[in-house]
Design a protein around this motif. Structure first.
Motif, PDB file in Angstrom:
ATOM      1  N   TYR A 197      79.524  34.082  13.238  1.00 57.37           N
ATOM      2  CA  TYR A 197      80.247  35.321  13.553  1.00 57.37           C
ATOM      3  C   TYR A 197      79.464  36.140  14.575  1.00 57.37           C
ATOM      4  O   TYR A 197      80.042  36.890  15.371  1.00 57.37           O
ATOM      5  CB  TYR A 197      80.449  36.124  12.267  1.00 57.37           C
ATOM      6  CG  TYR A 197      81.096  37.470  12.466  1.00 57.37           C
ATOM      7  CD1 TYR A 197      82.481  37.589  12.616  1.00 57.37           C
ATOM      8  CD2 TYR A 197      80.315  38.624  12.506  1.00 57.37           C
ATOM      9  CE1 TYR A 197      83.072  38.827  12.805  1.00 57.37           C
ATOM     10  CE2 TYR A 197      80.899  39.867  12.703  1.00 57.37           C
ATOM     11  CZ  TYR A 197      82.279  39.966  12.842  1.00 57.37           C
ATOM     12  OH  TYR A 197      82.865  41.197  13.030  1.00 57.37           O
ATOM     13  N   TYR A 198      78.120  35.990  14.561  1.00 52.39           N
ATOM     14  CA  TYR A 198      77.245  36.758  15.457  1.00 52.39           C
ATOM     15  C   TYR A 198      76.894  35.966  16.716  1.00 52.39           C
ATOM     16  O   TYR A 198      75.866  36.196  17.349  1.00 52.39           O
ATOM     17  CB  TYR A 198      75.967  37.144  14.715  1.00 52.39           C
ATOM     18  CG  TYR A 198      76.224  37.970  13.482  1.00 52.39           C
ATOM     19  CD1 TYR A 198      76.533  39.322  13.589  1.00 52.39           C
ATOM     20  CD2 TYR A 198      76.182  37.391  12.220  1.00 52.39           C
ATOM     21  CE1 TYR A 198      76.792  40.091  12.450  1.00 52.39           C
ATOM     22  CE2 TYR A 198      76.430  38.144  11.079  1.00 52.39           C
ATOM     23  CZ  TYR A 198      76.741  39.490  11.199  1.00 52.39           C
ATOM     24  OH  TYR A 198      76.991  40.233  10.078  1.00 52.39           O
ATOM     25  N   GLU A 247      75.887  37.933  19.957  1.00 51.97           N
ATOM     26  CA  GLU A 247      74.549  38.525  19.920  1.00 51.97           C
ATOM     27  C   GLU A 247      73.477  37.446  20.054  1.00 51.97           C
ATOM     28  O   GLU A 247      72.474  37.621  20.746  1.00 51.97           O
ATOM     29  CB  GLU A 247      74.350  39.301  18.621  1.00 51.97           C
ATOM     30  CG  GLU A 247      72.932  39.802  18.373  1.00 51.97           C
ATOM     31  CD  GLU A 247      72.430  40.765  19.444  1.00 51.97           C
ATOM     32  OE1 GLU A 247      71.194  40.959  19.523  1.00 51.97           O
ATOM     33  OE2 GLU A 247      73.253  41.319  20.195  1.00 51.97           O
ATOM     34  N   HIS A 248      73.685  36.315  19.378  1.00 56.27           N
ATOM     35  CA  HIS A 248      72.722  35.214  19.488  1.00 56.27           C
ATOM     36  C   HIS A 248      72.585  34.755  20.936  1.00 56.27           C
ATOM     37  O   HIS A 248      71.469  34.530  21.424  1.00 56.27           O
ATOM     38  CB  HIS A 248      73.166  34.032  18.624  1.00 56.27           C
ATOM     39  CG  HIS A 248      73.169  34.319  17.153  1.00 56.27           C
ATOM     40  ND1 HIS A 248      72.300  35.206  16.562  1.00 56.27           N
ATOM     41  CD2 HIS A 248      73.940  33.805  16.150  1.00 56.27           C
ATOM     42  CE1 HIS A 248      72.529  35.242  15.259  1.00 56.27           C
ATOM     43  NE2 HIS A 248      73.515  34.412  14.985  1.00 56.27           N
TER      44      HIS A 248
END
Length: 227
Positions: free
Chosen positions: A101-102, A105-106
């Protein structure tokens, strides 16, 4: 001054010896005499033996006749085995991040790591290697999978030995920022299968470069689970 516990002294010895081995200060085949090394580090021979045992578990030293400790030599098979396991671990990391889901950002953090790789090209060969390893370590750490991170960390010493043994120039052929952006782009796509494939190909090319010096003029090697 409060004397450090033996545990801290042992870890200091491990860290110091690991750096000396993986930077080539102690090249493959070097004999590590207990008396000399313990005196150099200012620790007891018992503490040094504990450090040697940890380095043996990491695949950096080996025991011979009469307990003689030497820096482990790296064979072509060792390189293939190391990168087979590394490919599996990092492909799992990439699959996890591509499904996360991130993910956005990763990828932002991974792109920042690629930018640091680009800056390192203007510094030194050693800086490029450190920036490259930092990218791959971040790739694994972003999964939040502690077991995966520990497994990758155990490979870091052997990876560095493979690089030093085969020469820095060979290793650099697969450390371009552009090749690492391919990994980030694959993760951004959200396709776990594609990401696994890109990372596996990256590791195959890296192993080929270490073994042959190039990936274009020699037969392709296969990184598989078979030895």
């Amino acid at each position: 001054m409060v004397k450090e516990p033996n545990r801290n002294l042992r870890q200091m010895a491990v860290d110091t010896l690991r750096q000396a081995i993986t930077t080539g200060e102690f090249p493959p085949g070097s004999h590590l005499g207990e008396v000399q090394v313990s005196e150099q580090l200012g620790i007891s021979r018992g503490t040094l033996r504990e450090a040697f045992r940890q380095l043996q578990q990491e695949g950096l030293v080996e025991y011979g006749e009469r307990g003689r400790v030497t820096v482990r030599s790296i064979s072509e098979k060792d390189i293939i085995n190391t990168f087979t396991v590394r490919a599996a671990l990092e492909a799992l990391a990439g699959e996890t991040l591509a499904s996360s889901y991130y993910r956005e950002e990763h990828c932002r953090r991974l792109r920042a790591a690629v930018d640091r790789m680009a800056r390192a090209t203007r510094v030194s060969l050693e800086a490029q290697i450190e920036a490259d390893l930092a990218f791959h370590e971040l790739l694994v750490e972003l999964t939040g999978n502690d077991a995966l991170v520990r497994s990758w960390k155990l490979l870091e010493g052997p990876i560095r030995m493979c690089i030093m043994y085969r020469g820095l120039e060979r290793a650099l052929s697969n450390m371009s920022p552009g090749r690492h952006l391919e990994i980030v782009t694959a993760i951004e796509s959200g396709d776990p299968v594609k990401t696994q494939s890109v990372i596996s190909e990256h590791m195959v090319a890296t192993a080929q470069a270490l073994l042959f010096g190039t990936v274009r003029t020699r037969p392709r090697i296969e990184i598989t689970g078979e030895n």
